[in-house]
Write a protein that holds these residues in place. Structure first.
Motif, PDB file in Angstrom:
ATOM      1  N   GLN A  52       1.030  -0.871  -0.240  1.00 32.89           N
ATOM      2  CA  GLN A  52      -0.354   0.117  -0.346  1.00 32.89           C
ATOM      3  C   GLN A  52       1.094   1.234  -0.131  1.00 32.89           C
ATOM      4  OE1 GLN A  52      -2.506  -0.784   3.314  1.00 32.89           O
ATOM      5  NE2 GLN A  52      -3.855  -1.939   1.929  1.00 32.89           N
ATOM      6  N   CYS A  59       5.218  -7.030   6.106  1.00 40.79           N
ATOM      7  CA  CYS A  59       4.107  -8.280   4.848  1.00 40.79           C
ATOM      8  C   CYS A  59       5.657  -9.169   4.125  1.00 40.79           C
ATOM      9  CB  CYS A  59       3.498  -7.071   4.066  1.00 40.79           C
ATOM     10  SG  CYS A  59       5.212  -6.027   3.070  1.00 40.79           S
ATOM     11  N   SER A  83      -1.555 -18.972   5.336  1.00 42.11           N
ATOM     12  CA  SER A  83      -1.350 -17.185   6.283  1.00 42.11           C
ATOM     13  C   SER A  83      -1.648 -17.090   7.352  1.00 42.11           C
ATOM     14  CB  SER A  83      -2.758 -16.449   5.667  1.00 42.11           C
ATOM     15  OG  SER A  83      -3.522 -16.867   4.594  1.00 42.11           O
ATOM     16  N   GLU A  87       1.936 -15.625   9.965  1.00 44.15           N
ATOM     17  CA  GLU A  87       0.848 -15.208  11.331  1.00 44.15           C
ATOM     18  C   GLU A  87       1.665 -15.365  12.924  1.00 44.15           C
ATOM     19  OE1 GLU A  87      -3.054 -12.971  12.711  1.00 44.15           O
ATOM     20  OE2 GLU A  87      -3.394 -15.394  12.716  1.00 44.15           O
ATOM     21  N   ALA A  93       0.870  -9.973   9.407  1.00 38.27           N
ATOM     22  CA  ALA A  93      -0.736  -9.737   9.751  1.00 38.27           C
ATOM     23  C   ALA A  93      -1.645 -10.880   8.340  1.00 38.27           C
ATOM     24  CB  ALA A  93      -1.652  -7.864   9.554  1.00 38.27           C
ATOM     25  N   LYS A  94      -2.445 -10.886   8.616  1.00 40.92           N
ATOM     26  CA  LYS A  94      -2.716 -11.657   6.726  1.00 40.92           C
ATOM     27  C   LYS A  94      -3.076 -10.482   5.929  1.00 40.92           C
ATOM     28  CE  LYS A  94      -4.281 -15.881  10.306  1.00 40.92           C
ATOM     29  NZ  LYS A  94      -5.815 -16.430  10.666  1.00 40.92           N
ATOM     30  N   ASP A  95      -3.649  -9.931   6.664  1.00 46.06           N
ATOM     31  CA  ASP A  95      -4.276  -8.835   5.599  1.00 46.06           C
ATOM     32  C   ASP A  95      -2.304  -8.183   4.810  1.00 46.06           C
ATOM     33  OD1 ASP A  95      -3.044  -6.959   7.716  1.00 46.06           O
ATOM     34  OD2 ASP A  95      -5.186  -5.719   7.557  1.00 46.06           O
ATOM     35  N   HIS A  96      -1.427  -8.886   4.978  1.00 50.57           N
ATOM     36  CA  HIS A  96      -0.558  -7.938   4.560  1.00 50.57           C
ATOM     37  C   HIS A  96       0.194  -9.095   3.639  1.00 50.57           C
ATOM     38  CE1 HIS A  96      -1.108  -4.313   6.980  1.00 50.57           C
ATOM     39  NE2 HIS A  96      -0.350  -3.905   6.622  1.00 50.57           N
ATOM     40  N   TYR A  98       0.211 -11.414   0.786  1.00 55.01           N
ATOM     41  CA  TYR A  98      -0.187 -12.136  -0.728  1.00 55.01           C
ATOM     42  C   TYR A  98       0.606 -13.339  -1.303  1.00 55.01           C
ATOM     43  CZ  TYR A  98      -1.749  -7.544  -2.446  1.00 55.01           C
ATOM     44  OH  TYR A  98      -2.505  -6.287  -2.576  1.00 55.01           O
TER      45      TYR A  98
END
Length: 114
Positions: A52, A59, A83, A87, A93-96, A98
């Motif tokens: 981002q 990440c 993931s 983690e 973080a799972k939202d970081h 891909y």
């Protein structure tokens, strides 16, 4: 013939690499016919990864390449397991994270091609 290439922005210890290697070895069996016996893993740590537009949060970018492909019904389960591994072991973080899946139709090994 699966290959998992892992690029993370944090520095990994030998113990973390060993733990993740063992967990990925079990996780790959989610794909029918695949096992740790044929799994190759690469760890690249302390990478300059930007997510981002910034590199302020840890990440990862993980590639899973599989000869013959991955059945669609396995993807969501494998994503959840991979993931969770990163983690738990690296506090990413799972939202970081891909995860890219790539089916491979040609694969060479032992001086010949499949």
């Amino acid at each position: 013939m699966p290959f998992i290439n892992s690029r993370v922005s944090v520095t990994m210890t030998k113990a973390q690499k060993t733990s993740i290697k063992e967990k990925l070895g079990k996780a790959i069996s989610i794909i029918p016919g695949k096992s740790e016996q044929w799994l190759m893993i690469e760890f690249a740590d302390a990478c300059d990864l930007y997510f981002q537009g910034e590199n302020t949060q840890p990440c990862a970018f993980i590639e899973v390449k599989v000869f013959g492909g991955i059945p669609e019904y396995c993807l969501e389960n494998l994503t959840a397991v991979i993931s969770e591994i990163y983690e738990t072991d690296l506090q990413l973080a799972k939202d970081h994270i891909y995860i890219k899946y790539e089916p491979i139709s040609e694969w060479g090994w032992n001086g010949q091609n499949f």
